[in-house]
Design a protein around this motif. Structure first.
Motif, PDB file in Angstrom:
ATOM      1  N   LYS A  15     -43.080  78.342 -67.593  1.00  0.00           N
ATOM      2  CA  LYS A  15     -43.608  77.379 -68.336  1.00  0.00           C
ATOM      3  C   LYS A  15     -42.833  77.591 -69.905  1.00  0.00           C
ATOM      4  O   LYS A  15     -42.685  78.910 -70.264  1.00  0.00           O
ATOM      5  CB  LYS A  15     -45.141  77.610 -68.500  1.00  0.00           C
ATOM      6  N   GLN A  26     -50.318  82.045 -68.117  1.00  0.00           N
ATOM      7  CA  GLN A  26     -51.567  82.230 -67.352  1.00  0.00           C
ATOM      8  C   GLN A  26     -52.610  81.150 -68.197  1.00  0.00           C
ATOM      9  O   GLN A  26     -53.534  80.586 -67.684  1.00  0.00           O
ATOM     10  CB  GLN A  26     -51.862  83.461 -66.788  1.00  0.00           C
ATOM     11  N   ARG A  29     -51.591  77.655 -67.939  1.00  0.00           N
ATOM     12  CA  ARG A  29     -52.003  77.117 -66.475  1.00  0.00           C
ATOM     13  C   ARG A  29     -53.311  76.885 -66.478  1.00  0.00           C
ATOM     14  O   ARG A  29     -54.180  75.833 -66.190  1.00  0.00           O
ATOM     15  CB  ARG A  29     -51.749  78.056 -65.431  1.00  0.00           C
ATOM     16  N   GLU A  32     -54.449  73.697 -68.444  1.00  0.00           N
ATOM     17  CA  GLU A  32     -54.171  72.447 -67.806  1.00  0.00           C
ATOM     18  C   GLU A  32     -54.928  72.316 -66.584  1.00  0.00           C
ATOM     19  O   GLU A  32     -55.528  70.998 -66.402  1.00  0.00           O
ATOM     20  CB  GLU A  32     -52.713  72.827 -67.393  1.00  0.00           C
ATOM     21  N   ASN A  33     -55.570  73.284 -66.081  1.00  0.00           N
ATOM     22  CA  ASN A  33     -56.285  73.316 -64.781  1.00  0.00           C
ATOM     23  C   ASN A  33     -57.776  72.933 -65.197  1.00  0.00           C
ATOM     24  O   ASN A  33     -58.373  72.158 -64.289  1.00  0.00           O
ATOM     25  CB  ASN A  33     -56.105  74.352 -63.888  1.00  0.00           C
ATOM     26  N   SER A 104     -59.051  83.513 -65.772  1.00  0.00           N
ATOM     27  CA  SER A 104     -58.288  82.705 -66.708  1.00  0.00           C
ATOM     28  C   SER A 104     -58.837  83.377 -68.291  1.00  0.00           C
ATOM     29  O   SER A 104     -58.008  83.550 -69.255  1.00  0.00           O
ATOM     30  CB  SER A 104     -58.702  81.617 -66.789  1.00  0.00           C
TER      31      SER A 104
END
Length: 470
Positions: A15, A26, A29, A32-33, A104
């Motif tokens: 990324k 991480q 991500r 975004e998730n 996360s």
């Protein structure tokens, strides 16, 4: 000049990341998730600070065990201290509600601390061969022990703040109980006239109700002192040294100033969320009590011409877009709604706790989000209720007294003196003629006006009249 993006890689790929940011791949991500609440975990600064305190305790322990160098330890501890002091909170960008049982959030903390530590050492961000988010910041840890420990640290602090707001609200009611100590009014059961009491006694009861829950919240805090830090993945302590668990708890005490203790069974503690359910239940109990008090305030102030009208709530804003002069009890109403939210959150927390499977409860992010949100809403609501409503309440003494004089149940207070049969006859006569009991007593010359007024003094009406008459 345009800044060059830095590149980070994980086993899923790579990324591009803004070089000014301290988080890594991480975290990006996860951002975004998980776009669920449209907020991020920096909404809860105490939680960010708690994560940093846990990471600091872990770094100190790993250093003592010889697994971090002086340079690494000093940089990591400084980075943690800065976060504890309130810096870099804007770098915690993941949504509070997320899949992965909090991974996360843990990685967001690991990456921010690692990159800030690298900066302190004069190294470029993402120089993970020197300080790595997993290998160094997360050393001897798992999300499964770090995350629930940070939740408990946060709740411990938030409950202190909740108790402060409750003490403020209790004191507001205490002050009013003194102010209204001589205001006689009719007590009611089942919304029907009962026997006289003072408005001061009514407000004193509100204070006592709140004080009882302040005491119970102290007991709830005791459940938060037991943590599973050192359990790592499922409670077996895998990837940590034998002495790590004992030392990390000691360092956690030193970092926080709170006497945290290790859970007796780490496997059980890693999967069990019972303490969160217990805390949620206590929050619901507090919310229900305060909501009931708000119901009473709204009822006692209802009208003003066609309701109880025994008290006046301070007018806060015009109450209608169509009815001129209408003023609504908006502060108690908003506190009621906060209570409804807390009650609903308790059900959510119950379902999230029940939904846990095997060695881990993956729904802890939702549990944390609901607990933190409930406490913060309650704190703000209680301060608002005390400052914007209770402090400004005034009594309509004439209305209160007229209600007593009009009430047939006035005979209940005179029953010890007049006897049951005579009191019943007075009540029957009052209902039949629609006269006041007070006036009938004077007409029948059962007491002189001076004697009756003496009996109706607040200190006599709320004590045993037969004793006073002897």
């Amino acid at each position: 000049m345009e800044r060059l993006l830095r590149i980070e890689k994980d086993f899923l790929g790579e990324k591009e990341i803004d070089p000014s940011k301290y988080y890594g791949i991480q975290t990006l991500r996860a951002k975004e998730n998980f776009n669920i609440t449209k907020t991020d975990i920096s909404l809860f600064p105490n939680f960010i600070k708690s994560l940093a305190k846990v990471k600091k305790a872990c770094a100190l322990t790993n250093y003592e065990l010889g697994d971090l160098s002086d340079m690494q330890k000093d940089a990591i501890v400084q980075a943690c201290n800065e976060i504890i002091d309130g810096k870099f909170h804007d770098q915690f960008i993941v949504d509070p509600i997320q899949g992965g049982a909090g991974t996360s959030t843990n990685m967001n903390a690991n990456e921010v601390i690692a990159n800030r530590a690298l900066e302190i050492l004069g190294k470029p961000k993402s120089s993970y061969d020197i300080i790595h988010p997993n290998n160094h910041i997360n050393m001897s840890q798992s999300t499964n022990d770090v995350y629930p420990t940070a939740i408990k640290l946060t709740l411990h602090e938030l409950i202190y703040k909740l108790k402060e707001s409750l003490r403020f609200l209790r004191d507001c009611f205490e002050e009013k109980s003194v102010e209204f100590k001589d205001v006689l009014k009719m007590g009611r059961t089942q919304l029907q006239d009962a026997v006289p009491m003072t408005l001061g006694q009514e407000f004193k009861t509100f204070a006592v109700m709140i004080d009882a829950d302040i005491f119970r919240l102290r007991d709830v805090q005791a459940h938060l002192r037991e943590v599973n830090l050192g359990a790592t993945a499922i409670g077996t302590g895998i990837n940590s040294k034998a002495a790590y668990q004992r030392k990390v708890i000691s360092n956690l005490r030193e970092v926080t100033g709170v006497d945290y203790i290790a859970a007796g069974d780490l496997i059980e503690a890693t999967q069990d969320t019972g303490s969160f359910v217990h805390i949620s239940g206590m929050l619901k109990s507090v919310a229900i009590k305060v909501s009931k008090i708000c119901n009473d305030l709204r009822l006692l102030s209802s009208g003003p011409r066609a309701g109880f009208n025994e008290i006046n709530l301070p007018p806060m804003q015009p109450g209608s877009s169509i009815m001129p002069g209408k003023v609504n009890p908006v502060i108690p109403e908003v506190v009621n709604q906060v209570a409804f939210e807390v009650i609903g959150a308790d059900m959510t927390i119950a379902m999230a706790s029940e939904g846990g499977q095997l060695q881990l409860n993956v729904f802890e992010p939702l549990i944390a989000y609901k607990l933190f949100t409930s406490i913060n809403m309650m704190r703000r609501a209680f301060y608002s209720l005390g400052e914007k409503c209770v402090k400004g309440i005034t009594a309509n003494e004439e209305v209160c007294m007229e209600n007593i004089l009009n009430s047939v149940t006035l005979v209940t207070c005179l029953n010890p003196i007049l006897g049951y049969e005579k009191s019943s006859a007075l009540a029957k006569e009052a209902l039949k003629t629609n006269k006041r009991v007070y006036d009938i007593i004077l007409e029948q010359e059962l007491f002189t006006k001076e004697e009756l007024d003496e009996l109706l003094r607040p200190e006599n009406m709320v004590t045993n009249l037969s004793k006073d008459a002897k």
